[in-house]
Motif scaffolding. Structure first.
Motif, PDB file in Angstrom:
ATOM      1  N   SER A 170       0.824  -1.211   0.000  1.00 21.53           N
ATOM      2  CA  SER A 170       0.000   0.000   0.000  1.00 21.53           C
ATOM      3  C   SER A 170       0.861   1.267   0.000  1.00 21.53           C
ATOM      4  CB  SER A 170      -0.906  -0.015   1.239  1.00 21.53           C
ATOM      5  OG  SER A 170      -1.573   1.195   1.372  1.00 21.53           O
ATOM      6  N   GLU A 202       9.527   4.382   7.215  1.00 22.28           N
ATOM      7  CA  GLU A 202       9.580   2.910   7.158  1.00 22.28           C
ATOM      8  C   GLU A 202      10.442   2.385   8.308  1.00 22.28           C
ATOM      9  OE1 GLU A 202       8.323   0.113   5.516  1.00 22.28           O
ATOM     10  OE2 GLU A 202       9.684  -0.879   6.920  1.00 22.28           O
ATOM     11  N   ALA A 203       9.890   1.396   9.023  1.00 28.26           N
ATOM     12  CA  ALA A 203      10.597   0.837  10.183  1.00 28.26           C
ATOM     13  C   ALA A 203      11.834   0.035   9.774  1.00 28.26           C
ATOM     14  CB  ALA A 203       9.643  -0.063  10.974  1.00 28.26           C
ATOM     15  N   TRP A 244       9.931  -8.910  10.318  1.00 29.41           N
ATOM     16  CA  TRP A 244       9.642  -8.581  11.717  1.00 29.41           C
ATOM     17  C   TRP A 244       9.860  -9.848  12.549  1.00 29.41           C
ATOM     18  CZ3 TRP A 244       8.036  -3.847  13.835  1.00 29.41           C
ATOM     19  CH2 TRP A 244       7.789  -2.827  12.918  1.00 29.41           C
ATOM     20  N   GLY A 293       8.466  -3.417   2.082  1.00 35.93           N
ATOM     21  CA  GLY A 293       7.642  -4.237   2.982  1.00 35.93           C
ATOM     22  C   GLY A 293       7.595  -5.694   2.545  1.00 35.93           C
ATOM     23  N   THR A 294       6.444  -6.304   2.722  1.00 35.75           N
ATOM     24  CA  THR A 294       6.304  -7.737   2.437  1.00 35.75           C
ATOM     25  C   THR A 294       6.406  -8.012   0.946  1.00 35.75           C
ATOM     26  OG1 THR A 294       4.892  -7.844   4.404  1.00 35.75           O
ATOM     27  CG2 THR A 294       4.869  -9.764   2.987  1.00 35.75           C
ATOM     28  N   ASN A 325       7.721 -11.555  -0.760  1.00 36.39           N
ATOM     29  CA  ASN A 325       6.578 -12.405  -1.129  1.00 36.39           C
ATOM     30  C   ASN A 325       6.857 -13.166  -2.422  1.00 36.39           C
ATOM     31  OD1 ASN A 325       5.976 -10.745  -3.316  1.00 36.39           O
ATOM     32  ND2 ASN A 325       4.137  -9.863  -2.430  1.00 36.39           N
ATOM     33  N   GLN A 326       5.859 -13.959  -2.830  1.00 38.53           N
ATOM     34  CA  GLN A 326       6.035 -14.758  -4.049  1.00 38.53           C
ATOM     35  C   GLN A 326       5.453 -14.025  -5.257  1.00 38.53           C
ATOM     36  OE1 GLN A 326       7.841 -16.750  -5.133  1.00 38.53           O
ATOM     37  NE2 GLN A 326       6.845 -17.884  -6.768  1.00 38.53           N
ATOM     38  N   CYS A 327       4.694 -12.952  -5.001  1.00 40.20           N
ATOM     39  CA  CYS A 327       4.242 -12.031  -6.059  1.00 40.20           C
ATOM     40  C   CYS A 327       3.271 -12.647  -7.065  1.00 40.20           C
ATOM     41  CB  CYS A 327       5.445 -11.418  -6.771  1.00 40.20           C
ATOM     42  SG  CYS A 327       5.074  -9.769  -7.385  1.00 40.20           S
ATOM     43  N   ASP A 328       2.488 -13.625  -6.628  1.00 41.57           N
ATOM     44  CA  ASP A 328       1.409 -14.113  -7.495  1.00 41.57           C
ATOM     45  C   ASP A 328       0.314 -13.042  -7.474  1.00 41.57           C
ATOM     46  OD1 ASP A 328       2.754 -16.504  -7.946  1.00 41.57           O
ATOM     47  OD2 ASP A 328       1.993 -17.333  -6.071  1.00 41.57           O
ATOM     48  N   ALA A 340       7.063   4.417  13.604  1.00 46.33           N
ATOM     49  CA  ALA A 340       6.022   5.319  14.105  1.00 46.33           C
ATOM     50  C   ALA A 340       5.380   4.651  15.319  1.00 46.33           C
ATOM     51  CB  ALA A 340       4.982   5.559  13.018  1.00 46.33           C
ATOM     52  N   SER A 398      -3.898  -3.924   3.714  1.00 46.96           N
ATOM     53  CA  SER A 398      -4.577  -5.192   4.010  1.00 46.96           C
ATOM     54  C   SER A 398      -5.396  -5.133   5.294  1.00 46.96           C
ATOM     55  CB  SER A 398      -3.534  -6.305   4.112  1.00 46.96           C
ATOM     56  OG  SER A 398      -2.517  -5.941   5.027  1.00 46.96           O
ATOM     57  N   TYR A 451      -2.179  -9.139  -2.781  1.00 50.94           N
ATOM     58  CA  TYR A 451      -1.262  -8.043  -3.112  1.00 50.94           C
ATOM     59  C   TYR A 451      -1.844  -7.094  -4.164  1.00 50.94           C
ATOM     60  CZ  TYR A 451       3.279  -6.148  -4.922  1.00 50.94           C
ATOM     61  OH  TYR A 451       4.308  -5.353  -5.362  1.00 50.94           O
TER      62      TYR A 451
HETATM   63  C1  FAD Z   1       6.476 -15.354   2.081  1.00 51.27           C
HETATM   64  C2  FAD Z   1       5.294 -14.563   1.592  1.00 51.27           C
HETATM   65  C3  FAD Z   1       4.757 -14.839   0.336  1.00 51.27           C
HETATM   66  C4  FAD Z   1       3.664 -14.106  -0.133  1.00 51.27           C
HETATM   67  N1  FAD Z   1       3.218 -14.324  -1.395  1.00 51.27           N
HETATM   68  C5  FAD Z   1       2.192 -13.587  -1.880  1.00 51.27           C
HETATM   69  C6  FAD Z   1       1.754 -13.773  -3.217  1.00 51.27           C
HETATM   70  O1  FAD Z   1       2.309 -14.565  -3.969  1.00 51.27           O
HETATM   71  N2  FAD Z   1       0.708 -13.010  -3.644  1.00 51.27           N
HETATM   72  C7  FAD Z   1       0.058 -12.109  -2.832  1.00 51.27           C
HETATM   73  O2  FAD Z   1      -0.919 -11.483  -3.263  1.00 51.27           O
HETATM   74  N3  FAD Z   1       0.481 -11.920  -1.568  1.00 51.27           N
HETATM   75  C8  FAD Z   1       1.540 -12.606  -1.076  1.00 51.27           C
HETATM   76  N4  FAD Z   1       1.985 -12.366   0.186  1.00 51.27           N
HETATM   77  C9  FAD Z   1       1.292 -11.358   1.011  1.00 51.27           C
HETATM   78  C10 FAD Z   1       1.478  -9.911   0.534  1.00 51.27           C
HETATM   79  O3  FAD Z   1       2.820  -9.645   0.218  1.00 51.27           O
HETATM   80  C11 FAD Z   1       0.970  -8.975   1.642  1.00 51.27           C
HETATM   81  O4  FAD Z   1      -0.394  -9.283   1.858  1.00 51.27           O
HETATM   82  C12 FAD Z   1       1.109  -7.508   1.303  1.00 51.27           C
HETATM   83  O5  FAD Z   1       2.437  -7.141   1.069  1.00 51.27           O
HETATM   84  C13 FAD Z   1       0.568  -6.685   2.475  1.00 51.27           C
HETATM   85  O6  FAD Z   1       0.641  -5.325   2.097  1.00 51.27           O
HETATM   86  P1  FAD Z   1       0.542  -4.153   3.187  1.00 51.27           P
HETATM   87  O7  FAD Z   1       0.763  -2.871   2.489  1.00 51.27           O
HETATM   88  O8  FAD Z   1      -0.725  -4.344   3.943  1.00 51.27           O
HETATM   89  O9  FAD Z   1       1.726  -4.461   4.213  1.00 51.27           O
HETATM   90  P2  FAD Z   1       3.271  -4.699   3.967  1.00 51.27           P
HETATM   91  O10 FAD Z   1       3.584  -4.990   2.546  1.00 51.27           O
HETATM   92  O11 FAD Z   1       3.673  -5.718   4.986  1.00 51.27           O
HETATM   93  O12 FAD Z   1       3.928  -3.293   4.302  1.00 51.27           O
HETATM   94  C14 FAD Z   1       3.881  -2.736   5.589  1.00 51.27           C
HETATM   95  C15 FAD Z   1       5.157  -1.931   5.812  1.00 51.27           C
HETATM   96  O13 FAD Z   1       4.955  -1.069   6.920  1.00 51.27           O
HETATM   97  C16 FAD Z   1       6.102  -1.089   7.741  1.00 51.27           C
HETATM   98  N5  FAD Z   1       5.667  -0.725   9.103  1.00 51.27           N
HETATM   99  C17 FAD Z   1       4.813  -1.413   9.897  1.00 51.27           C
HETATM  100  N6  FAD Z   1       4.614  -0.740  11.049  1.00 51.27           N
HETATM  101  C18 FAD Z   1       5.355   0.390  10.966  1.00 51.27           C
HETATM  102  C19 FAD Z   1       5.557   1.486  11.847  1.00 51.27           C
HETATM  103  N7  FAD Z   1       4.942   1.559  13.032  1.00 51.27           N
HETATM  104  N8  FAD Z   1       6.405   2.482  11.463  1.00 51.27           N
HETATM  105  C20 FAD Z   1       7.023   2.436  10.255  1.00 51.27           C
HETATM  106  N9  FAD Z   1       6.861   1.420   9.377  1.00 51.27           N
HETATM  107  C21 FAD Z   1       6.026   0.416   9.733  1.00 51.27           C
HETATM  108  C22 FAD Z   1       6.607  -2.520   7.636  1.00 51.27           C
HETATM  109  O14 FAD Z   1       7.962  -2.614   8.013  1.00 51.27           O
HETATM  110  C23 FAD Z   1       6.360  -2.804   6.157  1.00 51.27           C
HETATM  111  O15 FAD Z   1       7.456  -2.404   5.383  1.00 51.27           O
HETATM  112  C24 FAD Z   1       3.062 -13.101   0.696  1.00 51.27           C
HETATM  113  C25 FAD Z   1       3.598 -12.844   1.957  1.00 51.27           C
HETATM  114  C26 FAD Z   1       4.702 -13.563   2.411  1.00 51.27           C
HETATM  115  C27 FAD Z   1       5.252 -13.270   3.787  1.00 51.27           C
END
Ligand code: FAD
Length: 461
Positions: A16, A35-36, A58, A80-81, A85-88, A205, A432, A444
């Motif tokens: 996001s 970013e943490a 984490w 971040g994740t 991730n596997q990026c499907d 944060a 998410s 994703y």
């Molecule tokens: C091994 C693995 C495989 C995956 N494969 C897939 C896939 O193939 N397809 C798919 O759709 N999804 C997949 N996912 C899931 C997908 O990547 C996540 O659902 C998605 O990245 C979540 O997005 P987000 O923006 O909510 O959070 P994130 O991408 O996790 O980003 C959150 C960010 O905020 C930062 N943060 C958190 N708290 C703080 C704070 N207090 N201060 C500063 N920074 C902070 C974190 O460090 C992180 O960088 C996978 C996940 C994993 C772990």
């Protein structure tokens, strides 16, 4: 010196935050990204499984539920994740959006309404559909077993530009960051396009102070305690990050639904032992998935998959000789993963020290779905010729969702259809954590599409 006031402060740089910060910056807004985690790139990603687990995630690799029965993985680095991730990449179907509309009362949760945002994001992504020449032995066994049982399957769609498979590259390495910049993380597809975007890394944060005109973000980083001020803030820390930040900002009283509705698509990895090498870790280690409408209705999804050795050893929780014998056969396993469409019955909160507390157990429905998936996978392995079936003994979550659900009812949700926290007009969420329930589909792409929608709306304001 006058206090610097940003137009928007984005907390978190993942699926996001990466999209939002890039889009808002390119729209001419004065954006700060916090970013943490640390910033890595294709040349500096740690290269061993132990190193990348401890440095990019984490909790040093894994976090656990309060009863320690479920494990969770989430990235902690720029991107971040999406770095790990596997990026499907899949768009949601009508089933997922209809369930979201029913739970939230939000009209734009529909494929027609979201299509322009998926399309806008897709302009910056390479999406690859796997072809038969890329199917590994592990994928072929999955296909053989599905065909024999009459289960429908299809190729996966993955965000990747050029993985150089013909040159012998093994994509399993990019679970610790892609060294080719092929995997379509938000770092590769968005943040790298804006090198002048103001960003503070290794800054966590800790608390929001929400005023009428401004939002102060208090936290700690390399320079000690710091406060940044914006006219607006976007919480993009994911389900866990946002739950911690908003609880520690004292918002639970104002937002009774905060932390509720946590879900995670529990993943269970099953093994079939073959009498010839499968080498599931080679090449495009994940390329096919189930397309069976019966499985969708039953609430689970299957993908062929594998993992590096430390993770595989952990998935079979046996000690001594038994554990040793298992890992000796690393090259001989076929592996299929079931992702369960779980009920949003989990809850995220913080303890007295402000640390994350994850309450999540399997409901009877989750257990029943897991049991059905197990039986289907056992059939697939038997038909594919496996000599032994090894059920999953370790349950973990990679898709962490909910806790700040979007909805029209202020008692049962945390953000409204305008992505703003109920009762505010300057703090937003589109990651998410706003999912009203588990879609049963990779999240994703939809997180990016929702963030595209929010960035369009903020830029228009
Ligand atoms: C091994 C693995 C495989 C995956 N494969 C897939 C896939 O193939 N397809 C798919 O759709 N999804 C997949 N996912 C899931 C997908 O990547 C996540 O659902 C998605 O990245 C979540 O997005 P987000 O923006 O909510 O959070 P994130 O991408 O996790 O980003 C959150 C960010 O905020 C930062 N943060 C958190 N708290 C703080 C704070 N207090 N201060 C500063 N920074 C902070 C974190 O460090 C992180 O960088 C996978 C996940 C994993 C772990």
């Amino acid at each position: 010196m006058a206090e610097k006031i940003y137009d928007v402060i984005v907390v978190g740089s993942g699926a996001s935050g990466g999209v939002l910060a890039t889009n808002l910056h390119l729209a001419g807004m004065n954006v700060l990204l916090l970013e943490a985690g640390k910033k890595f790139d294709r040349k500096t990603f740690p290269r061993t499984e132990a190193d990348y687990s401890t440095q990019l995630f984490w909790g040093g690799g894994l976090e656990f539920s309060a009863d320690a029965r479920l494990a969770f993985m989430r990235g902690k680095c720029v991107g971040g994740t999406t770095i790990v991730n596997q990026c499907d990449l899949d768009r949601f179907d009508d089933v997922a959006f209809a369930d979201w509309r029913a739970a939230s009362g939000v009209d734009f949760f529909s494929l027609p309404a979201m299509t322009p945002y998926y399309d806008a994001v897709q302009k910056h992504l390479h999406i690859h559909e796997f072809t038969p020449d890329e199917f590994t032995e592990n994928a072929k066994q999955f296909i053989r077993g599905c065909d024999a049982m009459g289960y429908r399957w299809g190729p996966l769609h993955r965000g990747q530009s050029d993985c150089r498979l013909k040159e012998g590259n093994d994509c399993i390495g990019c679970l610790g960051g892609c060294q080719l910049d092929s995997k379509q993380s938000t770092w590769v597809c968005f943040l790298q396009r804006v090198p002048d975007l103001p960003m503070v890394t290794e800054f966590t944060a800790e608390k929001l102070e929400i005023g009428k005109e401004t939002v102060k973000v208090h936290g700690a980083g390399r320079e000690g305690k710091q406060t940044f001020t914006g006219k607006n803030a976007v919480c993009a820390g994911g389900a866990f990050g946002n739950a911690v930040l908003l609880h520690n900002s004292g918002l639970k009283n104002r937002l009774p639904a905060l932390g509720k509705g946590f879900c995670m698509h529990p993943q269970l990895m099953f093994f079939g032992l073959f009498d010839h090498p499968v080498n599931a870790h080679k090449g495009a280690f994940q390329s096919v998935c189930s397309h069976d409408p019966g499985f969708r209705a039953a609430g689970f999804k299957l993908e062929n998959v594998y993992a590096p050795p430390i993770s595989i050893a952990m998935l079979y929780a046996k000690m001594g000789r038994e554990g040793q014998a298992f890992i000796k056969n690393y090259a001989y396993y076929g592996c299929i993963e079931a992702a369960i469409r779980d009920e949003p019955a989990g809850e995220l909160s913080t303890d007295k020290k402000g640390r994350l507390v994850i309450k999540k157990t399997f409901t009877a429905q989750d257990e029943s779905r897991a049991a059905q998936a197990k039986s289907v996978i056992q059939n697939i392995f038997e038909k594919a010729g496996a000599k032994k079936f090894i059920p999953a003994s370790f349950r973990f979550g990679l898709h962490l969702m909910g806790g700040c659900a979007m909805g029209v009812d202020e008692k049962s949700s945390v953000v409204g259809p305008d992505f703003a926290l109920h009762g505010t007009n300057n703090v937003f969420i589109s990651d998410s954590s706003i999912f009203p329930n588990a879609p049963g589909i990779n999240p994703y792409f939809t997180i990016m599409a929702l963030s595209q929608k929010l960035s369009d709306e903020l830029s228009a304001r």
